[in-house]
Design a protein around this motif. Structure first.
Motif, PDB file in Angstrom:
ATOM      1  N   TYR A 124      39.411  87.104   9.138  1.00 28.68           N
ATOM      2  CA  TYR A 124      40.689  87.476   8.538  1.00 28.68           C
ATOM      3  C   TYR A 124      41.844  86.646   9.100  1.00 28.68           C
ATOM      4  O   TYR A 124      41.763  86.107  10.211  1.00 28.68           O
ATOM      5  N   PRO A 125      42.952  86.554   8.354  1.00 26.41           N
ATOM      6  CA  PRO A 125      44.114  85.793   8.839  1.00 26.41           C
ATOM      7  C   PRO A 125      44.664  86.360  10.141  1.00 26.41           C
ATOM      8  O   PRO A 125      44.736  87.583  10.314  1.00 26.41           O
ATOM      9  N   ILE A 126      45.064  85.491  11.042  1.00 22.78           N
ATOM     10  CA  ILE A 126      45.545  85.931  12.348  1.00 22.78           C
ATOM     11  C   ILE A 126      47.045  85.742  12.526  1.00 22.78           C
ATOM     12  O   ILE A 126      47.571  85.938  13.610  1.00 22.78           O
ATOM     13  N   VAL A 127      47.734  85.381  11.454  1.00 27.82           N
ATOM     14  CA  VAL A 127      49.154  85.035  11.616  1.00 27.82           C
ATOM     15  C   VAL A 127      50.046  86.263  11.728  1.00 27.82           C
ATOM     16  O   VAL A 127      51.132  86.189  12.291  1.00 27.82           O
ATOM     17  N   ASN A 128      49.612  87.388  11.188  1.00 23.56           N
ATOM     18  CA  ASN A 128      50.433  88.606  11.235  1.00 23.56           C
ATOM     19  C   ASN A 128      49.666  89.717  11.947  1.00 23.56           C
ATOM     20  O   ASN A 128      48.542  90.020  11.572  1.00 23.56           O
ATOM     21  N   ARG A 129      50.283  90.336  12.934  1.00 24.59           N
ATOM     22  CA  ARG A 129      49.622  91.427  13.663  1.00 24.59           C
ATOM     23  C   ARG A 129      49.770  92.733  12.885  1.00 24.59           C
ATOM     24  O   ARG A 129      50.352  93.698  13.372  1.00 24.59           O
ATOM     25  N   ASN A 130      49.213  92.745  11.677  1.00 18.14           N
ATOM     26  CA  ASN A 130      49.372  93.925  10.828  1.00 18.14           C
ATOM     27  C   ASN A 130      48.145  94.826  10.857  1.00 18.14           C
ATOM     28  O   ASN A 130      48.091  95.818  10.153  1.00 18.14           O
ATOM     29  N   HIS A 131      47.139  94.467  11.642  1.00 15.93           N
ATOM     30  CA  HIS A 131      45.961  95.295  11.824  1.00 15.93           C
ATOM     31  C   HIS A 131      45.521  95.193  13.288  1.00 15.93           C
ATOM     32  O   HIS A 131      45.706  94.158  13.937  1.00 15.93           O
ATOM     33  N   GLY A 132      44.882  96.271  13.777  1.00 19.92           N
ATOM     34  CA  GLY A 132      44.407  96.258  15.151  1.00 19.92           C
ATOM     35  C   GLY A 132      43.376  95.173  15.405  1.00 19.92           C
ATOM     36  O   GLY A 132      43.343  94.565  16.476  1.00 19.92           O
TER      37      GLY A 132
END
Length: 407
Positions: A28-36
């Motif tokens: 998954y994309p790692i640019v946004n910390r929108n999931h744990g």
């Protein structure tokens, strides 16, 4: 003679500086910390960067998950990180070639899964496996880390892995995630998940609960507790803060169900003067309410935690560990949660949480924390102690050093 000696010295020096070469796969994309799970992936990459004198890493991910400018953002976030993007499908510009190399192998793969009654469907397409094999052919790795059991077929029967140590970073007990699916069979699904773990030399568990379970039923793999990691940065205790409660959650189905319960059952019982800050994709499923401030995305949560008194985690389902619970501990916030909020925590009591069995108890815990300074400080200190004992970043770094064999 001097030239020959120089080449010998350079060869020996370079060989000593190679260190451990790691392939780290996270889809998954790692640019946004929108999931744990994204927070966990970023933490691993930060660890690899901190150990760059001992580790070189190639990051492999799935291309179709990245949109617009996210690739460029990732380069800014981790400059110099060599990244490979796997495609799910073959190029359709030559349709005959697409049929032969893409569509037909994909159909055969799906039929094989049905034939063998696969209960944990593989996410690996024919094209993704082909590209992954090309990466392995061109590079030699000491360690290959795969995220999630449903990506395990990247390495299954793979002749190109060489002597690499295979590591499964589980993230979650997927049997628990699949239990609501139509046709779910507990025994068959759990057995298949344990068989997958047995294909790996090591299994890394984010949760002590899952560490216990996996180590009992997947004995061929070596098991380690590798938790999320945070630095302590507790904020001062103060009644003069804009938010009484902070609720951070993504928009996955478990969080949707949990948010629905909280706002339908708990919220109406709370005093309406309490201010609530909700952050993350879950805000799309929350009605507009006068005392609720909604933030769809925040680059950093630091300011919001610093402006809040209590964190809540009204989870009704889920596995792994609730990353936002641990993150709240790092800021010195007590947490009010349901039973599922305790999942993965090494201690089930005196751990920074007050656990509620129903909506009335949830409300009672919130009001008690806001009204009783002694209780507030006790629970707060218990959460900070959890960070110090189990989730401290430098301590986990040292544990990873030992697991990977870094002196």
């Amino acid at each position: 003679m001097l030239i020959i000696l120089r080449y010998i010295l350079v060869f020996v020096f370079d060989d000593s500086m190679k260190g451990i070469k790691i392939l780290y796969f996270f889809p998954y994309p790692i640019v946004n910390r929108n999931h744990g799970n994204v927070t966990r992936a970023i933490q691993f990459l930060q660890y690899f960067e901190a150990r760059k004198n001992h580790i070189s890493v190639d990051f492999v991910t799935e291309e179709h998950n990245y949109v617009t400018d996210e690739k460029e953002k990732m380069e800014l976030l981790f400059p110099g990180l060599r990244t490979f993007f796997l495609q799910r499908k073959h190029d359709k510009s030559n349709y005959l070639r697409y049929l032969i190399k893409g569509k037909i192998p994909h159909i055969i793969n799906k039929r094989q899964q049905k034939k063998f009654h696969t209960h944990i469907p593989s996410e690996v397409t024919h094209r993704a496996r082909q590209q992954f094999d090309e990466i392995l052919k061109a590079n030699s790795y000491d360690v290959i880390i795969i995220s999630y059991v449903f990506w395990a077929s990247l390495i299954r029967n793979n002749p190109y892995i060489g002597k690499a140590k295979l590591v499964m970073d589980t993230h979650d007990l997927m049997t628990g995630q699949y239990k609501s699916r139509e046709g779910f069979r507990l025994g068959a699904t759990f057995e298949e998940e344990m068989n997958i773990l047995n294909e790996f030399h090591e299994t890394w568990s984010i949760s002590t609960d899952e560490l216990y379970l996996f180590s009992q039923f997947a004995p061929k793999s070596k098991h380690f507790f590798v938790p999320v990691m945070f630095e302590k940065k507790p904020v001062a205790v103060s009644e003069d803060k804009p938010y009484d409660l902070i609720y951070v959650a993504s928009d996955n189905p478990c969080n949707q169900k949990s948010a629905k319960w909280f706002f339908e059952k708990v919220y109406p019982l709370l005093p309406q003067h309490l201010k609530i800050c909700v952050i993350g994709g879950i805000v799309k499923f929350i009605p507009d309410l006068p005392n609720v401030h909604k933030v769809f995305f925040a680059e950093t949560l630091d300011t919001y935690y610093q402006q809040s008194k209590i964190a809540i985690c009204p989870m009704l389902e889920g596995t792994g560990v609730k990353v936002k619970v641990v993150e709240a501990f790092s800021f010195g916030l007590p947490v009010v949660c349901t039973l599922r909020g305790l999942d993965g925590l090494p201690a089930k009591k005196h751990n920074g949480c007050l656990m509620a069995a129903d909506e009335a108890a949830f409300v009672k815990h919130i009001l008690n924390l806001l009204e009783d300074a002694t209780l507030y400080n006790r629970v707060r200190e218990e959460g900070i102690a959890m960070i110090e004992k189990y989730f401290d970043k430098e301590s986990v770094y040292r544990e990873l050093d030992e697991i990977l064999g870094i002196a």
